[in-house]
Design a protein around this motif. Structure first.
Motif, PDB file in Angstrom:
ATOM      1  N   SER A  24      51.425  74.837  12.673  1.00  0.00           N
ATOM      2  CA  SER A  24      52.226  73.662  12.331  1.00  0.00           C
ATOM      3  C   SER A  24      51.706  72.956  11.087  1.00  0.00           C
ATOM      4  O   SER A  24      52.474  72.329  10.349  1.00  0.00           O
ATOM      5  CB  SER A  24      52.292  72.693  13.508  1.00  0.00           C
ATOM      6  OG  SER A  24      51.003  72.368  13.983  1.00  0.00           O
ATOM      7  N   LEU A  28      54.085  71.810   7.966  1.00  0.00           N
ATOM      8  CA  LEU A  28      54.149  70.405   7.587  1.00  0.00           C
ATOM      9  C   LEU A  28      53.780  70.223   6.118  1.00  0.00           C
ATOM     10  O   LEU A  28      54.431  69.460   5.393  1.00  0.00           O
ATOM     11  CB  LEU A  28      53.214  69.579   8.470  1.00  0.00           C
ATOM     12  CG  LEU A  28      53.141  68.081   8.159  1.00  0.00           C
ATOM     13  CD1 LEU A  28      54.508  67.428   8.315  1.00  0.00           C
ATOM     14  CD2 LEU A  28      52.110  67.404   9.057  1.00  0.00           C
ATOM     15  N   LEU A  62      46.010  63.881   8.650  1.00  0.00           N
ATOM     16  CA  LEU A  62      47.160  62.991   8.739  1.00  0.00           C
ATOM     17  C   LEU A  62      46.736  61.525   8.753  1.00  0.00           C
ATOM     18  O   LEU A  62      47.446  60.655   8.235  1.00  0.00           O
ATOM     19  CB  LEU A  62      47.976  63.301  10.001  1.00  0.00           C
ATOM     20  CG  LEU A  62      48.725  64.634  10.004  1.00  0.00           C
ATOM     21  CD1 LEU A  62      49.419  64.857  11.338  1.00  0.00           C
ATOM     22  CD2 LEU A  62      49.743  64.697   8.882  1.00  0.00           C
ATOM     23  N   VAL A  72      53.501  61.755   5.057  1.00  0.00           N
ATOM     24  CA  VAL A  72      53.994  62.183   6.363  1.00  0.00           C
ATOM     25  C   VAL A  72      54.466  60.992   7.191  1.00  0.00           C
ATOM     26  O   VAL A  72      53.769  59.983   7.313  1.00  0.00           O
ATOM     27  CB  VAL A  72      52.900  62.958   7.130  1.00  0.00           C
ATOM     28  CG1 VAL A  72      53.372  63.290   8.544  1.00  0.00           C
ATOM     29  CG2 VAL A  72      52.526  64.232   6.380  1.00  0.00           C
ATOM     30  N   ARG A  74      56.792  60.061  10.998  1.00  0.00           N
ATOM     31  CA  ARG A  74      57.030  60.626  12.331  1.00  0.00           C
ATOM     32  C   ARG A  74      58.170  61.643  12.331  1.00  0.00           C
ATOM     33  O   ARG A  74      58.098  62.684  12.991  1.00  0.00           O
ATOM     34  CB  ARG A  74      57.335  59.493  13.314  1.00  0.00           C
ATOM     35  CG  ARG A  74      57.334  59.926  14.768  1.00  0.00           C
ATOM     36  CD  ARG A  74      57.467  58.716  15.682  1.00  0.00           C
ATOM     37  NE  ARG A  74      57.179  59.049  17.063  1.00  0.00           N
ATOM     38  CZ  ARG A  74      57.092  58.158  18.034  1.00  0.00           C
ATOM     39  NH1 ARG A  74      57.252  56.871  17.764  1.00  0.00           N
ATOM     40  NH2 ARG A  74      56.831  58.535  19.271  1.00  0.00           N
ATOM     41  N   LEU A  77      57.312  65.219  11.609  1.00  0.00           N
ATOM     42  CA  LEU A  77      56.698  65.990  12.699  1.00  0.00           C
ATOM     43  C   LEU A  77      57.775  66.620  13.582  1.00  0.00           C
ATOM     44  O   LEU A  77      57.659  67.770  14.002  1.00  0.00           O
ATOM     45  CB  LEU A  77      55.779  65.098  13.530  1.00  0.00           C
ATOM     46  CG  LEU A  77      54.633  64.433  12.748  1.00  0.00           C
ATOM     47  CD1 LEU A  77      53.789  63.570  13.683  1.00  0.00           C
ATOM     48  CD2 LEU A  77      53.757  65.477  12.061  1.00  0.00           C
ATOM     49  N   PRO A 115      50.312  67.855  16.715  1.00  0.00           N
ATOM     50  CA  PRO A 115      50.970  66.598  17.068  1.00  0.00           C
ATOM     51  C   PRO A 115      51.979  66.806  18.193  1.00  0.00           C
ATOM     52  O   PRO A 115      52.737  67.777  18.188  1.00  0.00           O
ATOM     53  CB  PRO A 115      51.656  66.182  15.770  1.00  0.00           C
ATOM     54  CG  PRO A 115      50.817  66.813  14.692  1.00  0.00           C
ATOM     55  CD  PRO A 115      50.392  68.131  15.268  1.00  0.00           C
ATOM     56  N   GLU A 117      54.682  65.404  18.866  1.00  0.00           N
ATOM     57  CA  GLU A 117      56.077  65.426  18.413  1.00  0.00           C
ATOM     58  C   GLU A 117      56.500  66.813  17.961  1.00  0.00           C
ATOM     59  O   GLU A 117      57.645  67.228  18.192  1.00  0.00           O
ATOM     60  CB  GLU A 117      56.286  64.431  17.255  1.00  0.00           C
ATOM     61  CG  GLU A 117      56.166  62.968  17.635  1.00  0.00           C
ATOM     62  CD  GLU A 117      54.746  62.446  17.536  1.00  0.00           C
ATOM     63  OE1 GLU A 117      54.561  61.224  17.661  1.00  0.00           O
ATOM     64  OE2 GLU A 117      53.812  63.266  17.326  1.00  0.00           O
ATOM     65  N   VAL A 118      55.595  67.526  17.314  1.00  0.00           N
ATOM     66  CA  VAL A 118      55.890  68.893  16.866  1.00  0.00           C
ATOM     67  C   VAL A 118      56.174  69.787  18.068  1.00  0.00           C
ATOM     68  O   VAL A 118      57.160  70.533  18.097  1.00  0.00           O
ATOM     69  CB  VAL A 118      54.712  69.468  16.050  1.00  0.00           C
ATOM     70  CG1 VAL A 118      54.922  70.953  15.773  1.00  0.00           C
ATOM     71  CG2 VAL A 118      54.548  68.708  14.743  1.00  0.00           C
TER      72      VAL A 118
END
Length: 277
Positions: A24, A28, A62, A72, A74, A77, A115, A117-118
């Motif tokens: 990831s 990103l 991050l 970056v 939210r 993500l 993360p 969220e990912v």
């Protein structure tokens, strides 16, 4: 009731490179316009310095690296989760474990330093959000990352496993963990020490040495093979029949032992080389 408790297991899996083909952090970086080589250089630098727990390099960048922190948000993500390439049949793996086999039931959780969220975005509709544990951040009103609330890396994974074990009321010998890299070493050692079962999905030296079994496949359903053998106690014909009943044929099934061998000159040769220099 007792019989059900004896046959209940916790199946925990890493995310990056275990359930996916991608890391990831690289996706990103590409998304926000940071060169992949730059991310790799920074992450490897922290790993060499032991500045953060193995696997938590992205979380640190991050929060602290100016390039990442200013770019970056939210929503990035969540976007990464939609772009990441998952390995095959995670949904079927989850369903097979959830439904159980001959009275053996498996609770499927994801533990990762990525993360949260990912992971939730990538596995939306496949694994329930409350079964996913990743690095959690708090955010400023602008969407910029403010602080790290929890990093599920290194011993952080051990802590989450302890919490889940207590919540599910299962013994430590009923824990299965699968991972792919150095960031999984701590948790695998802990699971092994408590008579649990560990599965590696890569031949990364440290992990392959530690894991009880190694499974190399692009299809996550292959993780069922050592579980059906070791936990359920089935032999090859039963395992093949299980897959065939679900529409899959085991086309290749090779089991080999890998030897890592490093050779160096004997003592006299080293002394001669030193003298010659």
């Amino acid at each position: 009731m007792t019989d059900k408790l004896v046959k209940r297991y916790l199946f925990a899996s890493d995310f990056d490179q275990t359930l996916t083909f991608n890391d990831s952090g690289y996706i990103l970086s590409e998304l926000v316009g940071i060169a992949a080589d730059e991310f790799k250089r920074k992450a490897q630098g922290m790993a060499k310095l032991n500045l953060v727990q193995q696997g938590a390099e992205l979380a640190y960048l991050l929060l602290h690296d100016p390039e990442f922190r200013t770019r970056v948000r939210r929503e990035h993500l969540y976007d990464v989760g939609k772009r990441i390439r998952l390995k095959d049949n995670i949904r079927l793996l989850y369903e097979a474990l959830d439904q159980g086999v001959e009275g053996y039931n498996f609770d499927f959780y994801v533990l990762s330093a990525a993360p949260v969220e990912v992971i939730q975005s990538a596995l939306e509709g496949i694994v329930p959000a409350d079964h996913i544990f990743g690095t959690e951040f708090s955010y400023k009103p602008s969407g910029e990352i403010d602080t790290i609330l929890r990093a599920t890396a290194g011993y952080g994974k051990v802590a989450v496993l302890d919490q889940l074990q207590s919540k599910l009321q299962i013994g430590p010998d009923h824990i299965i963990y699968t991972g792919d890299g150095d960031s999984d070493v701590h948790v695998m050692l802990d699971v092994n020490a408590r008579d649990g079962f560990t599965i590696a999905v890569s031949e990364t030296r440290h992990v392959a040495h530690i894991a009880a079994r190694t499974v190399l496949s692009n299809d996550t359903l292959a993780l069922l093979v050592p579980i059906l053998e070791k936990i359920v106690g089935w032999h090859r014909p039963q395992i093949r029949a299980f897959f065939e009943s679900r529409g899959f044929l085991i086309h290749e099934w090779d089991r080999v032992r890998t030897d890592w061998v490093t050779l160096r000159p004997a003592g006299n040769s080293l002394a001669n080389a030193s003298t010659a220099t």
